[in-house]
Design a protein around this motif. Structure first.
Motif, PDB file in Angstrom:
ATOM      1  N   TRP A  53      56.117   2.133  57.165  1.00 38.25           N
ATOM      2  CA  TRP A  53      56.552   3.226  57.945  1.00 38.25           C
ATOM      3  C   TRP A  53      56.053   4.631  57.751  1.00 38.25           C
ATOM      4  N   PRO A  54      56.035   4.934  56.341  1.00 35.74           N
ATOM      5  CA  PRO A  54      55.631   6.533  56.187  1.00 35.74           C
ATOM      6  C   PRO A  54      53.916   6.636  56.535  1.00 35.74           C
ATOM      7  N   VAL A  55      53.437   5.453  56.191  1.00 38.58           N
ATOM      8  CA  VAL A  55      51.884   5.523  56.592  1.00 38.58           C
ATOM      9  C   VAL A  55      51.721   5.689  57.925  1.00 38.58           C
ATOM     10  N   ASP A  56      52.298   4.804  58.632  1.00 37.03           N
ATOM     11  CA  ASP A  56      52.154   4.849  60.269  1.00 37.03           C
ATOM     12  C   ASP A  56      52.689   6.198  60.909  1.00 37.03           C
ATOM     13  N   LEU A  57      53.694   6.521  60.351  1.00 33.91           N
ATOM     14  CA  LEU A  57      54.232   8.031  60.696  1.00 33.91           C
ATOM     15  C   LEU A  57      53.267   9.172  60.422  1.00 33.91           C
ATOM     16  N   LEU A  58      52.755   9.225  59.125  1.00 34.19           N
ATOM     17  CA  LEU A  58      51.819  10.349  58.927  1.00 34.19           C
ATOM     18  C   LEU A  58      50.670  10.143  59.757  1.00 34.19           C
ATOM     19  N   SER A  59      50.096   9.115  59.970  1.00 38.78           N
ATOM     20  CA  SER A  59      48.785   8.599  60.657  1.00 38.78           C
ATOM     21  C   SER A  59      49.014   9.280  62.212  1.00 38.78           C
ATOM     22  N   LYS A  60      50.156   8.871  62.876  1.00 38.26           N
ATOM     23  CA  LYS A  60      50.331   9.327  64.236  1.00 38.26           C
ATOM     24  C   LYS A  60      50.524  11.084  64.250  1.00 38.26           C
ATOM     25  N   LEU A  61      51.180  11.430  63.332  1.00 38.69           N
ATOM     26  CA  LEU A  61      51.179  13.155  63.291  1.00 38.69           C
ATOM     27  C   LEU A  61      49.834  13.469  62.922  1.00 38.69           C
ATOM     28  N   VAL A  62      48.909  13.013  62.170  1.00 33.10           N
ATOM     29  CA  VAL A  62      47.682  13.575  61.933  1.00 33.10           C
ATOM     30  C   VAL A  62      46.608  13.294  63.276  1.00 33.10           C
ATOM     31  N   PHE A  63      47.028  12.317  63.869  1.00 37.44           N
ATOM     32  CA  PHE A  63      45.964  11.876  64.636  1.00 37.44           C
ATOM     33  C   PHE A  63      46.125  12.853  65.865  1.00 37.44           C
ATOM     34  N   VAL A  64      47.281  13.431  66.086  1.00 35.17           N
ATOM     35  CA  VAL A  64      47.194  14.667  67.189  1.00 35.17           C
ATOM     36  C   VAL A  64      46.351  15.527  67.178  1.00 35.17           C
ATOM     37  N   THR A  65      46.002  16.126  66.023  1.00 37.27           N
ATOM     38  CA  THR A  65      44.809  16.849  65.877  1.00 37.27           C
ATOM     39  C   THR A  65      43.442  16.113  65.551  1.00 37.27           C
ATOM     40  N   ALA A  66      43.665  15.146  65.054  1.00 35.45           N
ATOM     41  CA  ALA A  66      42.357  14.640  64.829  1.00 35.45           C
ATOM     42  C   ALA A  66      41.513  13.836  65.951  1.00 35.45           C
ATOM     43  N   ARG A  67      42.163  13.727  66.923  1.00 33.13           N
ATOM     44  CA  ARG A  67      41.696  12.642  68.022  1.00 33.13           C
ATOM     45  C   ARG A  67      40.465  13.164  68.707  1.00 33.13           C
ATOM     46  N   ARG A  68      40.313  14.406  68.968  1.00 34.05           N
ATOM     47  CA  ARG A  68      39.224  15.124  69.775  1.00 34.05           C
ATOM     48  C   ARG A  68      37.876  15.017  68.771  1.00 34.05           C
ATOM     49  N   ASN A  69      38.217  15.492  67.560  1.00 31.63           N
ATOM     50  CA  ASN A  69      36.757  15.488  66.642  1.00 31.63           C
ATOM     51  C   ASN A  69      36.238  14.025  66.612  1.00 31.63           C
ATOM     52  N   ILE A  70      37.214  12.949  66.217  1.00 29.27           N
ATOM     53  CA  ILE A  70      36.848  11.501  65.979  1.00 29.27           C
ATOM     54  C   ILE A  70      36.567  10.777  67.086  1.00 29.27           C
ATOM     55  N   THR A  71      36.967  11.212  68.299  1.00 30.58           N
ATOM     56  CA  THR A  71      36.524  10.758  69.427  1.00 30.58           C
ATOM     57  C   THR A  71      35.218  11.254  69.767  1.00 30.58           C
ATOM     58  N   ARG A  72      34.950  12.482  69.473  1.00 31.68           N
ATOM     59  CA  ARG A  72      33.480  13.309  69.601  1.00 31.68           C
ATOM     60  C   ARG A  72      32.397  12.507  68.609  1.00 31.68           C
ATOM     61  N   LEU A  73      32.873  12.003  67.549  1.00 34.45           N
ATOM     62  CA  LEU A  73      32.038  11.624  66.715  1.00 34.45           C
ATOM     63  C   LEU A  73      31.697  10.134  67.045  1.00 34.45           C
ATOM     64  N   LEU A  74      32.757   9.419  67.376  1.00 25.29           N
ATOM     65  CA  LEU A  74      32.249   7.942  67.904  1.00 25.29           C
ATOM     66  C   LEU A  74      31.546   7.955  69.265  1.00 25.29           C
ATOM     67  N   LEU A  75      31.735   8.822  70.274  1.00 26.03           N
ATOM     68  CA  LEU A  75      31.152   8.819  71.529  1.00 26.03           C
ATOM     69  C   LEU A  75      29.554   9.182  71.409  1.00 26.03           C
ATOM     70  N   GLU A  76      29.294  10.136  70.320  1.00 21.26           N
ATOM     71  CA  GLU A  76      28.035  10.674  70.155  1.00 21.26           C
ATOM     72  C   GLU A  76      26.871   9.729  69.324  1.00 21.26           C
ATOM     73  N   THR A  77      27.906   8.943  68.121  1.00 14.71           N
ATOM     74  CA  THR A  77      27.018   8.087  67.329  1.00 14.71           C
ATOM     75  C   THR A  77      26.684   6.717  68.022  1.00 14.71           C
ATOM     76  N   ARG A  78      27.882   6.260  68.863  1.00 16.95           N
ATOM     77  CA  ARG A  78      28.142   5.105  69.418  1.00 16.95           C
ATOM     78  C   ARG A  78      27.721   3.948  68.673  1.00 16.95           C
ATOM     79  N   PRO A  79      28.463   3.616  67.266  1.00 18.52           N
ATOM     80  CA  PRO A  79      28.154   2.830  66.444  1.00 18.52           C
ATOM     81  C   PRO A  79      28.451   1.352  66.891  1.00 18.52           C
TER      82      PRO A  79
END
Length: 410
Positions: A89-115
């Motif tokens: 539960w603490p891992v899931d909670l922390l991951s959800k909190l961090v993902f709020v700010t992480a989403r845009r940059n990680i999305t950009r990375l995956l869409l541009e590299t298209r692995p």
């Protein structure tokens, strides 16, 4: 092959999602990438990215810089954090909190590299990658490569990935108890760079390559094994106790330490190295390896079938590595210079040394990185199959719709 780079618009076959919190996560990615290059003859492209730096979350984005402080000066705080977050539960909670700010940059990375495949070598990363994949319905596969041996943090266990590759039976059983299905796990061995298993020279060849005395009992000491503050003390202690032994001392990137060791003058049997690219040759030339309980250098030594003396565990995640060595009788644990000196004598005993070597021959797989690379390529083929199936399904739907229209026109 493509070298690590900033985010570009070029698609890659494999994206390694890591974090530079310690050297092991990047080293694992580099090892697997080298195996991919070998298996594909350089035809597959890959890229390494530090995902935690992309999160834009205070504390997390600077985790690579903070890790050095936490693992040395603030080790108690590091261990306390490990304990407090070591459940789902603490891992899931922390991951959800961090993902709020992480989403845009990680999305950009995956869409541009298209692995086709994302290979994750850090336990705090796969949740972010899988969340972006789910939101944007990306076809890539996500696989986790576990880089701890025994004392796994709960964050390693995440059923959202397509596959988790684990290095030991202990890691497999712990992840199974925490809810990971056997169908999503494979034991592969640890991702040691293939150059260690591929090195074909024996002890005499390696010593000749390094310009060493071919007959002297040789001990390899790594800077990480005893920390920069104690390495000089240990070198002096072994030189005094065993003046006829040959020492290979690797200080890594610590130039100050290397200069200090050289400045005082050393016996001709002591050889001081800085950062090296030929650790496999140094290990091949050695009879014994002295290192800390970090999984990287430890597994390199075991792949080279060298007895080890472990000096310390940095953080709770390394404590199990000591148990691994002791339980399988692959070496010794000695937290002080005095005990290390005594252990050298114990392991030098011919009968004990040969018995240890025999156990080492069956201790760990030597081809972990190659096996992981093979599975990664298999996962790539699944991506292609998914794409083909999707195209066929859409084609059938279009044909079916066309037939219905034609029937109405009649």
């Amino acid at each position: 092959m493509c070298e690590e780079t900033v985010v570009s618009n070029s698609p890659v076959d494999v994206l390694f999602a890591i974090s530079d919190t310690g050297g092991g996560h990047r080293s694992a990615a580099v090892a697997i990438a080298a195996a991919l290059d070998q298996m594909s003859e350089g035809k597959l492209s890959w890229q390494i990215e530090d995902i935690l730096k992309l999160t834009d979350f205070p504390g997390v984005r600077s985790a690579p810089d903070l890790y050095d402080q936490l693992s040395t000066r603030w080790l108690r705080l590091y261990d306390m954090t490990f304990q407090l977050t070591n459940s789902k539960w603490p891992v899931d909670l922390l991951s959800k909190l961090v993902f709020v700010t992480a989403r845009r940059n990680i999305t950009r990375l995956l869409l541009e590299t298209r692995p086709k495949v994302v290979v994750v070598t850090h336990p705090l990363v796969h949740r972010f990658v899988c969340a972006v994949r789910r939101i944007h319905r990306l076809p890539c596969r996500v696989i986790t490569v576990v880089t701890d041996l025994v004392s796994l943090h709960a964050s390693w266990t995440y059923p959202g990935v397509d596959l988790a590759m684990v290095p030991t039976d202990e890691a497999y059983q712990l992840m199974y108890r925490r809810g990971m299905r056997p169908s999503k796990m494979q034991r592969t061995g640890f991702p040691v760079h293939p150059k260690f298993a591929d090195y074909s020279g024996d002890v005499l060849v390696a010593r000749s390559e390094l310009g060493l005395d071919p007959q002297r009992f040789t001990i390899l000491l790594t800077a990480g094994g005893v920390g920069s503050g104690r390495l000089g003390e240990l070198v002096v202690a072994i030189e005094r106790a065993y003046p006829d032994r040959q020492l290979l001392v690797v200080t890594g990137k610590n130039r100050t330490l290397r200069e200090e060791l050289i400045a005082v003058g050393r016996p001709p049997t002591t050889h001081i190295y800085g950062f090296v690219q030929n650790m496999e040759v140094l290990m091949a030339a050695s009879d014994l390896v002295v290192t800390k309980a970090g999984p990287g250098t430890l597994m390199e030594a075991l792949v080279m079938r060298k007895p080890v003396i472990l000096t310390e565990a940095v953080g709770m995640q390394e404590q199990g590595n000591i148990d691994f060595v002791l339980n399988y009788e692959l070496g010794m644990f000695c937290p002080t210079s005095e005990r290390i000196v005594a252990a050298v004598s114990d392991l030098e005993d011919p009968q004990r040394y040969e018995a240890t070597l025999e156990r080492l021959r069956h201790s760990v797989p030597r081809d972990g990185s190659t096996e992981i690379a093979r599975i990664t390529i298999e996962q790539m083929s699944l991506v292609r199959d998914i794409g083909t199936t999707s195209l066929l399904r859409r084609s059938r739907l279009r044909i079916g719709a066309l037939k219905r229209v034609l029937r109405k026109l009649r």
